[in-house]
Design an enzyme around this catalytic site. Sequence first.
Site, PDB file in Angstrom:
ATOM      1  N   GLU A  45      -5.191   1.638 -14.756  1.00 45.31           N
ATOM      2  CA  GLU A  45      -5.151   0.583 -13.746  1.00 45.31           C
ATOM      3  C   GLU A  45      -3.815   0.729 -13.016  1.00 45.31           C
ATOM      4  OE1 GLU A  45      -4.926  -3.560 -15.029  1.00 45.31           O
ATOM      5  OE2 GLU A  45      -5.153  -4.275 -12.973  1.00 45.31           O
ATOM      6  N   ASP A  70       2.598   0.162 -13.567  1.00 43.39           N
ATOM      7  CA  ASP A  70       3.316  -0.642 -12.570  1.00 43.39           C
ATOM      8  C   ASP A  70       4.795  -0.394 -12.807  1.00 43.39           C
ATOM      9  OD1 ASP A  70       2.254  -3.500 -10.962  1.00 43.39           O
ATOM     10  OD2 ASP A  70       4.402  -3.114 -11.096  1.00 43.39           O
ATOM     11  N   ASP A 119      -0.178  -3.590  -2.887  1.00 46.08           N
ATOM     12  CA  ASP A 119       0.519  -4.100  -1.701  1.00 46.08           C
ATOM     13  C   ASP A 119      -0.043  -3.373  -0.474  1.00 46.08           C
ATOM     14  OD1 ASP A 119       2.267  -5.748  -3.239  1.00 46.08           O
ATOM     15  OD2 ASP A 119       3.384  -3.954  -3.799  1.00 46.08           O
ATOM     16  N   ASP A 155      -7.885  -7.837  -1.498  1.00 42.22           N
ATOM     17  CA  ASP A 155      -8.142  -8.960  -0.594  1.00 42.22           C
ATOM     18  C   ASP A 155      -7.896  -8.539   0.846  1.00 42.22           C
ATOM     19  OD1 ASP A 155      -5.308  -8.733  -1.463  1.00 42.22           O
ATOM     20  OD2 ASP A 155      -5.087 -10.043   0.270  1.00 42.22           O
TER      21      ASP A 155
END
Length: 217
Positions: A45, A70, A119, A155
């Site tokens: 992920e 991350d 982002d 999104d």
Amino acid sequence: MGKDKLRKFAEVATFENVVQLDAGKEYKGQWASKFFGNNMPVVLELACGKGEYTVNLAKMFPNKNFIGVDYKGNRIWRGAKTALEEGIKNVGFLRIQIETILEHFAENEISEIWITFPDPQPQESREKKRLTNPIFLERYKLILNQDGIMHLKTDNDGFYAYTLEQIDALKLTKFKETADLYKSNLVDDVLSIKTYYERKYLAVDKNINYVQWTFKK
Ligand SMILES: C[S@@+](CC[C@H](N)C(=O)[O-])C[C@H]1O[C@@H](n2cnc3c(N)ncnc32)[C@H](O)[C@@H]1O
């Protein structure tokens, strides 16, 4: 940096399920055998934040290994802590810049890659930072195995359109796509996993985009 962030940064360094920076290179090509101690497929992920996909997929699929990636240690802390507290063994976190992914994973080592709410980097000058630009896609293609699958949930409609352009330009095969996941017939238990950022967007009725594709011609 705030006190809480500093505490999490310090604590995450002590977690056995978190690997940071160069230490991840020693597992290159051997994440399953050396880090997880098994021979199960490895799923990533990317931009995992608190790692909701990593942790929840690991519970749903105990026969696969999941690594959240991350660079923010205080966010990784959340998912790593949950996995430790719940004794979920098929979860790991790697704190690196995704730009260095080829230094940490070998060719064909990965079976699936999720990119969750990256982002969007909308300014043209930031295209090099977009996690689905052609350079990143080339890297993902290298580390994915023959049947490797990519997933993107976002999104951001602009980022979604940009990603579809890249997929089309490379003539890649899309398996699933929707600009409004929760109004589509694609929703299932896996796609219903909600990340921290996703919940925020859903709270203001934002549509969620999802595309699944492969590099296999
Ligand atoms: C908007 S947040 C999404 C986090 C999580 N997936 C979610 O949906 O809640 C984007 C995440 O991507 C990470 N990120 C962005 N660019 C990155 C890079 N080049 N390498 C590593 N992490 C990156 C940030 O640290 C941040 O946690």
